[in-house]
Scaffold this active site. Structure first.
Site, short mmCIF file in Angstrom:
data_model
loop_
_atom_site.label_atom_id
_atom_site.label_comp_id
_atom_site.label_asym_id
_atom_site.label_seq_id
_atom_site.Cartn_x
_atom_site.Cartn_y
_atom_site.Cartn_z
N SER A 240 0.71 -1.18 -0.07
CA SER A 240 -0.07 0.04 0.05
C SER A 240 0.80 1.18 -0.13
CB SER A 240 -0.87 -0.07 1.21
OG SER A 240 -0.33 -0.26 2.45
N HIS A 268 -5.54 -4.26 -1.07
CA HIS A 268 -5.51 -2.93 -2.18
C HIS A 268 -5.61 -3.60 -3.66
CE1 HIS A 268 -4.48 0.26 0.78
NE2 HIS A 268 -4.05 -0.88 1.56
N LYS A 299 -12.33 -1.39 1.32
CA LYS A 299 -11.84 -0.52 0.28
C LYS A 299 -12.69 -0.53 -1.07
CE LYS A 299 -7.37 -0.59 2.72
NZ LYS A 299 -7.73 -1.36 3.76
#
Length: 310
Positions: A240, A268, A299
């Site tokens: 990340s 991610h 996310k």
């Protein structure tokens, strides 16, 4: 209401990153009338200064000094309070107008998508807000099992278990599957939650230089020579902080060569990478070769929270 409970309240304030607020309470009193706490309870008038060692004396001065040092170093964090739904453009408290938001993980813009909002409202109506129980007592609903099945189908795995967050999933996985006879080999730049999870397990710990396959092989050879029972290679799919993508094909090749398992944190990458959004394993063409995937619903998938092991 006991002194220990009040001390816990103070500790909770600290854990919630509210040290700047506590000085305002130190000189104030908390008063509860007998009628408010039930029969047989005494009147309580307690000053924060006398709540125990947690926030008094040398320890309190130490905390104040730490906060002052952070402010002087420019590392003291102050939240930017958003007053609108999460989006690429938001409004903030005391702001003069909309501002561009470049720092969220709302990669697909789903956090405030009308379909997700409507689905959440329907679920609240049909299943309530909370469960007041852990999963294995009476905290599992049909929608949990439906979601776990959907995640398993999405990733092509056998089964899935949900967690409040992927941070929790990473904290729980290694202790559950690895023992003192085993080895865990972790990328040096893995997320802090992975590092914390590895610390909780009793496996022998190895670390290889960031995405350095030659160093990873050296560590695997050492594990084999020492007679470890199981070996697990642990990596983020997408790192990340730097945006690096793990070389999963090479990692899987080494895992096959040295009889190791592959664990990938896909927080991610899920929903974002790969032809159909199935993350780094799909991008690298190794979907069937990754043993364990931990990921998040909070996310790219737009959830408020939620993580999973699959």
């Amino acid at each position: 209401i006991s002194d220990s409970l009040l001390a816990s309240l103070s500790a909770l304030c600290l854990c919630c990153r509210l040290p700047a607020m506590l000085p305002a309470f130190r000189g104030s009193a908390i008063a509860l009338r007998r009628s408010e706490v039930g029969p047989g309870r005494r009147w309580l008038r307690q000053d924060f200064r006398s709540m125990g060692a947690a926030v008094s004396g040398k320890f309190w001065k130490h905390l104040e000094g730490e906060v002052s040092a952070m402010k002087e170093a420019g590392t003291y964090k102050v939240e930017r309070v958003i007053t609108s739904p999460q989006a690429s453009m938001v409004t903030v408290q005391n702001g003069k107008g909309p501002v561009l938001n470049f720092c969220s993980n709302n990669y697909l813009g789903l956090s405030s998508h009308p379909a997700l909002v409507e689905a959440g409202q329907k679920a609240l109506t049909s299943h309530g807000f909370g469960l007041s129980s852990v999963r294995f007592i009476c905290g599992t609903q049909d929608i949990h099992k439906d979601l776990e099945a959907a995640i398993s189908k999405f990733h092509g795995t056998e089964d899935t278990i949900l967690f409040p967050s992927c941070f929790d999933a990473n904290a729980g996985i290694f202790e559950a599957v690895l023992g003192p006879e085993d080895a865990v080999i972790s990328d040096s730049l893995n997320h802090a939650s992975i590092i914390d999870g590895i610390r909780l397990c009793k496996a022998q710990r190895y670390r290889y230089n960031h995405m350095d396959m030659a160093h990873l092989e050296e560590q695997l050879k050492d594990c084999v020579e020492k007679g470890t029972r199981h070996r697990m290679i642990v990596t983020d799919g997408v790192f990340s902080m730097d945006g690096d993508i793990a070389p999963l094909k090479e990692i899987c090749d080494l895992a096959q060569k040295y009889d190791a398992q592959v664990f990938v944190d896909e927080c991610h990458a899920t929903g974002l990478l790969g032809k159909t959004g199935r993350g780094t394993p799909e991008l690298c063409g190794v979907e069937a070769r990754v043993d364990i995937i931990n990921s998040t619903l909070g996310k790219a998938l737009g959830g408020a929270t939620g993580g999973d092991t699959t």
